[in-house]
Motif scaffolding. Structure first.
Motif, PDB file in Angstrom:
ATOM      1  N   LYS A  92       0.832  -1.213   0.000  1.00  0.00           N
ATOM      2  CA  LYS A  92       0.000   0.000   0.000  1.00  0.00           C
ATOM      3  C   LYS A  92       0.862   1.257   0.000  1.00  0.00           C
ATOM      4  O   LYS A  92       0.565   2.220  -0.696  1.00  0.00           O
ATOM      5  CB  LYS A  92      -0.927   0.014   1.218  1.00  0.00           C
ATOM      6  CG  LYS A  92      -2.079  -0.945   1.121  1.00  0.00           C
ATOM      7  CD  LYS A  92      -2.990  -0.829   2.325  1.00  0.00           C
ATOM      8  CE  LYS A  92      -4.138  -1.813   2.243  1.00  0.00           C
ATOM      9  NZ  LYS A  92      -5.022  -1.726   3.406  1.00  0.00           N
ATOM     10  N   GLU A  93       1.920   1.250   0.808  1.00  0.00           N
ATOM     11  CA  GLU A  93       2.806   2.413   0.859  1.00  0.00           C
ATOM     12  C   GLU A  93       3.508   2.621  -0.486  1.00  0.00           C
ATOM     13  O   GLU A  93       3.626   3.755  -0.955  1.00  0.00           O
ATOM     14  CB  GLU A  93       3.840   2.246   1.974  1.00  0.00           C
ATOM     15  CG  GLU A  93       3.264   2.345   3.360  1.00  0.00           C
ATOM     16  CD  GLU A  93       4.281   2.005   4.438  1.00  0.00           C
ATOM     17  OE1 GLU A  93       4.077   2.456   5.566  1.00  0.00           O
ATOM     18  OE2 GLU A  93       5.267   1.291   4.150  1.00  0.00           O
ATOM     19  N   LEU A  94       3.966   1.541  -1.101  1.00  0.00           N
ATOM     20  CA  LEU A  94       4.625   1.650  -2.402  1.00  0.00           C
ATOM     21  C   LEU A  94       3.658   2.164  -3.462  1.00  0.00           C
ATOM     22  O   LEU A  94       4.007   3.013  -4.284  1.00  0.00           O
ATOM     23  CB  LEU A  94       5.201   0.296  -2.822  1.00  0.00           C
ATOM     24  CG  LEU A  94       6.399  -0.200  -2.015  1.00  0.00           C
ATOM     25  CD1 LEU A  94       6.731  -1.637  -2.400  1.00  0.00           C
ATOM     26  CD2 LEU A  94       7.590   0.703  -2.210  1.00  0.00           C
ATOM     27  N   LYS A  95       2.419   1.669  -3.440  1.00  0.00           N
ATOM     28  CA  LYS A  95       1.419   2.109  -4.401  1.00  0.00           C
ATOM     29  C   LYS A  95       1.084   3.585  -4.203  1.00  0.00           C
ATOM     30  O   LYS A  95       0.953   4.344  -5.164  1.00  0.00           O
ATOM     31  CB  LYS A  95       0.159   1.252  -4.260  1.00  0.00           C
ATOM     32  CG  LYS A  95      -0.892   1.521  -5.297  1.00  0.00           C
ATOM     33  CD  LYS A  95      -2.072   0.587  -5.151  1.00  0.00           C
ATOM     34  CE  LYS A  95      -3.136   0.910  -6.176  1.00  0.00           C
ATOM     35  NZ  LYS A  95      -4.317   0.061  -6.029  1.00  0.00           N
ATOM     36  N   ALA A  96       0.953   4.011  -2.949  1.00  0.00           N
ATOM     37  CA  ALA A  96       0.650   5.417  -2.656  1.00  0.00           C
ATOM     38  C   ALA A  96       1.787   6.328  -3.123  1.00  0.00           C
ATOM     39  O   ALA A  96       1.533   7.399  -3.680  1.00  0.00           O
ATOM     40  CB  ALA A  96       0.400   5.597  -1.160  1.00  0.00           C
ATOM     41  N   GLU A  97       3.028   5.898  -2.913  1.00  0.00           N
ATOM     42  CA  GLU A  97       4.178   6.682  -3.379  1.00  0.00           C
ATOM     43  C   GLU A  97       4.195   6.794  -4.898  1.00  0.00           C
ATOM     44  O   GLU A  97       4.467   7.857  -5.448  1.00  0.00           O
ATOM     45  CB  GLU A  97       5.486   6.050  -2.904  1.00  0.00           C
ATOM     46  CG  GLU A  97       5.834   6.339  -1.482  1.00  0.00           C
ATOM     47  CD  GLU A  97       7.167   5.735  -1.077  1.00  0.00           C
ATOM     48  OE1 GLU A  97       7.938   5.297  -1.970  1.00  0.00           O
ATOM     49  OE2 GLU A  97       7.443   5.706   0.127  1.00  0.00           O
ATOM     50  N   LYS A  98       3.896   5.702  -5.579  1.00  0.00           N
ATOM     51  CA  LYS A  98       3.872   5.705  -7.042  1.00  0.00           C
ATOM     52  C   LYS A  98       2.773   6.630  -7.568  1.00  0.00           C
ATOM     53  O   LYS A  98       2.998   7.397  -8.505  1.00  0.00           O
ATOM     54  CB  LYS A  98       3.661   4.274  -7.559  1.00  0.00           C
ATOM     55  CG  LYS A  98       3.770   4.135  -9.048  1.00  0.00           C
ATOM     56  CD  LYS A  98       3.624   2.688  -9.475  1.00  0.00           C
ATOM     57  CE  LYS A  98       3.699   2.576 -10.982  1.00  0.00           C
ATOM     58  NZ  LYS A  98       3.522   1.212 -11.445  1.00  0.00           N
ATOM     59  N   GLU A  99       1.585   6.575  -6.948  1.00  0.00           N
ATOM     60  CA  GLU A  99       0.485   7.454  -7.353  1.00  0.00           C
ATOM     61  C   GLU A  99       0.839   8.914  -7.115  1.00  0.00           C
ATOM     62  O   GLU A  99       0.537   9.780  -7.939  1.00  0.00           O
ATOM     63  CB  GLU A  99      -0.794   7.097  -6.589  1.00  0.00           C
ATOM     64  CG  GLU A  99      -1.437   5.816  -7.054  1.00  0.00           C
ATOM     65  CD  GLU A  99      -2.644   5.425  -6.224  1.00  0.00           C
ATOM     66  OE1 GLU A  99      -2.987   6.161  -5.262  1.00  0.00           O
ATOM     67  OE2 GLU A  99      -3.251   4.384  -6.525  1.00  0.00           O
ATOM     68  N   GLN A 100       1.469   9.202  -6.005  1.00  0.00           N
ATOM     69  CA  GLN A 100       1.863  10.576  -5.687  1.00  0.00           C
ATOM     70  C   GLN A 100       2.898  11.092  -6.687  1.00  0.00           C
ATOM     71  O   GLN A 100       2.822  12.234  -7.137  1.00  0.00           O
ATOM     72  CB  GLN A 100       2.409  10.637  -4.265  1.00  0.00           C
ATOM     73  CG  GLN A 100       2.424  12.022  -3.675  1.00  0.00           C
ATOM     74  CD  GLN A 100       2.738  11.975  -2.195  1.00  0.00           C
ATOM     75  OE1 GLN A 100       3.425  11.073  -1.719  1.00  0.00           O
ATOM     76  NE2 GLN A 100       2.251  12.958  -1.463  1.00  0.00           N
TER      77      GLN A 100
END
Length: 174
Positions: A27-35
């Motif tokens: 989830k953290e990796l996905k949120a960073e990628k989206e940001q």
């Protein structure tokens, strides 16, 4: 022997637990990628230089047409905007032997950018050789976009696709 094995196993667990604790969750990796993607899209919009690649066409009063290849585009730039998009619909005034698509080159005027909650609205007017095109982009922070095209000689039409950074070539760098 069993006690030595169990002690070794416990020590191994203690040594490996900090390594696993430092890894980021999915989830953290996905949120960073989206940001990161949102920042890239915002940069493209603020620079007013991007390429819209059409994937679907929504003609007025017609069915959605899915485009097979990513060959249809609109290169938006403040100095020169180039379009090569297909057109399906009613044309009011087209030159004999004229091209059926929305193809033009021109300098965009009256560029306006409006920020919404999760998207941007970019409006511009481009005068082509034979027509005037009013472009309205709805650009979402994930890179997806919708382009509405209104012109004097053809019925309005919209395209769904995505925006990307323009590709730089060797001639652009010189």
């Amino acid at each position: 022997m069993k006690t030595k094995l169990s002690i070794l196993l416990v020590l191994l667990c203690f040594l490996l637990s900090p390594v696993f604790a430092q890894e980021k969750t999915k989830k953290e990796l996905k949120a960073e990628k989206e940001q990161q993607q949102q920042k890239e899209i915002e940069t493209l919009i603020n620079s007013k230089s991007f390429v819209f690649e059409a994937q679907k066409v929504n003609p007025q009063g017609g069915r959605v047409i899915i485009l097979d290849y990513n060959t249809y585009f609109l290169k938006f730039n403040t100095e020169k905007t180039t379009s090569d998009l297909p057109f399906f619909g009613r044309a009011f005034n087209v030159a004999y032997g004229g091209d059926g698509g929305i193809k033009f080159e021109g300098v965009p005027e009256n560029i306006k950018i409006e920020k919404k909650k999760k998207s941007y609205i970019l409006k511009a007017t481009v005068k082509g050789k034979d027509d005037v095109y009013n472009l309205t982009f709805s650009i979402f922070l994930n890179g997806g976009a919708t382009l509405f095209v209104n012109s004097n000689n053809k019925a309005s039409i919209s395209y769904d696709g995505e925006i990307k950074a323009p590709k730089t070539t060797e001639s652009d760098k010189k």
